[in-house]
Design a protein around this motif. Structure first.
Motif, PDB file in Angstrom:
ATOM      1  N   UNK A  16      -0.741 -20.817  43.513  1.00 33.86           N
ATOM      2  CA  UNK A  16      -0.871 -20.951  44.965  1.00 33.86           C
ATOM      3  C   UNK A  16      -0.373 -19.703  45.677  1.00 33.86           C
ATOM      4  N   UNK A  17      -0.599 -19.696  46.943  1.00 33.10           N
ATOM      5  CA  UNK A  17      -0.153 -18.580  47.789  1.00 33.10           C
ATOM      6  C   UNK A  17       0.596 -19.167  48.978  1.00 33.10           C
ATOM      7  N   UNK A  18       1.763 -18.588  49.259  1.00 37.05           N
ATOM      8  CA  UNK A  18       2.528 -19.020  50.430  1.00 37.05           C
ATOM      9  C   UNK A  18       2.415 -17.943  51.501  1.00 37.05           C
ATOM     10  N   UNK A  19       1.956 -18.336  52.671  1.00 34.27           N
ATOM     11  CA  UNK A  19       1.798 -17.412  53.794  1.00 34.27           C
ATOM     12  C   UNK A  19       2.790 -17.818  54.888  1.00 34.27           C
ATOM     13  N   UNK A  20       3.579 -16.827  55.345  1.00 42.11           N
ATOM     14  CA  UNK A  20       4.588 -17.085  56.371  1.00 42.11           C
ATOM     15  C   UNK A  20       4.221 -16.335  57.648  1.00 42.11           C
ATOM     16  N   UNK A  21       4.230 -17.047  58.737  1.00 44.41           N
ATOM     17  CA  UNK A  21       3.962 -16.452  60.044  1.00 44.41           C
ATOM     18  C   UNK A  21       5.279 -16.391  60.813  1.00 44.41           C
ATOM     19  N   UNK A  22       5.547 -15.253  61.437  1.00 42.40           N
ATOM     20  CA  UNK A  22       6.787 -15.077  62.196  1.00 42.40           C
ATOM     21  C   UNK A  22       6.455 -14.562  63.588  1.00 42.40           C
ATOM     22  N   UNK A  23       6.978 -15.255  64.582  1.00 42.11           N
ATOM     23  CA  UNK A  23       6.769 -14.849  65.967  1.00 42.11           C
ATOM     24  C   UNK A  23       7.601 -13.599  66.252  1.00 42.11           C
TER      25      UNK A  23
ATOM     26  N   UNK B 167       3.527 -12.513  56.193  1.00 45.27           N
ATOM     27  CA  UNK B 167       3.907 -12.111  54.838  1.00 45.27           C
ATOM     28  C   UNK B 167       3.372 -13.153  53.864  1.00 45.27           C
ATOM     29  N   UNK B 168       2.906 -12.687  52.718  1.00 42.44           N
ATOM     30  CA  UNK B 168       2.320 -13.581  51.716  1.00 42.44           C
ATOM     31  C   UNK B 168       3.009 -13.363  50.376  1.00 42.44           C
ATOM     32  N   UNK B 169       3.186 -14.424  49.651  1.00 42.02           N
ATOM     33  CA  UNK B 169       3.760 -14.321  48.305  1.00 42.02           C
ATOM     34  C   UNK B 169       3.067 -15.338  47.394  1.00 42.02           C
ATOM     35  N   UNK B 170       2.904 -14.947  46.144  1.00 37.71           N
ATOM     36  CA  UNK B 170       2.222 -15.809  45.170  1.00 37.71           C
ATOM     37  C   UNK B 170       3.203 -16.819  44.576  1.00 37.71           C
ATOM     38  N   UNK B 171       2.715 -18.033  44.382  1.00 38.13           N
ATOM     39  CA  UNK B 171       3.455 -19.054  43.648  1.00 38.13           C
ATOM     40  C   UNK B 171       2.946 -19.029  42.216  1.00 38.13           C
ATOM     41  N   UNK B 172       3.820 -18.696  41.284  1.00 35.98           N
ATOM     42  CA  UNK B 172       3.419 -18.553  39.888  1.00 35.98           C
ATOM     43  C   UNK B 172       4.126 -19.585  39.017  1.00 35.98           C
ATOM     44  N   UNK B 173       3.462 -19.888  37.884  1.00 37.75           N
ATOM     45  CA  UNK B 173       4.004 -20.876  36.945  1.00 37.75           C
ATOM     46  C   UNK B 173       3.807 -20.348  35.538  1.00 37.75           C
ATOM     47  N   UNK B 174       4.907 -20.385  34.776  1.00 35.31           N
ATOM     48  CA  UNK B 174       4.812 -19.911  33.400  1.00 35.31           C
ATOM     49  C   UNK B 174       4.156 -20.942  32.498  1.00 35.31           C
TER      50      UNK B 174
END
Length: 196
Positions: free
Chosen positions: A29-36, A10-17
């Motif tokens: 940035x982009x945060x990518x999560x890996x789940x077994x 799953x991927x989610x964007x890191x945003x800043x106002x």
């Protein structure tokens, strides 16, 4: 270690106002999560196996119940056949072998019924009077030439309907009658009363 692993991503964007510009956001940035997913996959497999075992247990219980009724008749008929054959007759061993085989099958059927899939706590509507009458009928056929008198007292004018498993009730009643008849001495007549 080289083993294939099933994973979820799953991927989610890191945003800043930006200051002074309400509602504007900049992706920093982009945060990518890996789940077994191995454990989840194993759990799903176990659940599928449990469903299959439950279905198999239901079928097994049905088949066992259908086999048990004819076995009671076969045992009664075998005892009737052996009634006119003397103990010292060589043909007697055939009757004894038949009875031993039928008893072995009955024990196997009882084990299948006991260890089949668990039933739900709430079953169907069943008539206790009809179940008792069926039990007496089956028991009479299984007595053969034994000197046991089995009577059935009709005390209920209307059907006694309860909620539960009809097969389990007939099984319990049949076991009670079988245990009573086996404990009854052969040298004299014993009367078993079934009232409800």
């Amino acid at each position: 270690d080289g083993r294939p692993v099933r994973i979820g991503i799953s991927a989610s964007y890191l945003q800043q106002g930006q200051a002074g510009r309400p509602g504007s956001r900049e992706v920093v940035g982009v945060m990518i999560e890996f789940k077994d997913l191995g454990s989840m996959r194993a759990l799903q497999t176990r659940l599928q196996q449990a469903d299959q075992l439950m279905a198999l247990g239901t079928v097994t219980a049905g088949v066992a119940h259908e086999i048990r009724n004819p076995l009671a008749s076969l045992r009664g008929l075998a005892e009737l056949l052996g009634r006119d054959i003397a103990r010292d007759d060589t043909r007697r061993r055939y009757i004894d072998t038949m009875l031993e085989s039928i008893d072995r099958l009955n024990r196997l059927i009882e084990d299948l019924l006991l260890f089949s899939s668990p039933r739900a706590a709430v079953g169907d509507h069943l008539d206790v009077t009809a179940a008792a009458a069926e039990t007496v009928s089956l028991a009479r056929m299984g007595l053969g030439d034994r000197a046991v008198i089995l009577t059935h007292i009709e005390a209920a004018t209307e059907p006694l309907v309860v909620q539960g498993s009809r097969e389990r009730l007939v099984q319990v009643l049949t076991n009670l009658v079988q245990n009573a008849t086996q404990a009854a001495p052969d040298r004299k007549s014993t009367r078993l009363n079934s009232s409800h």
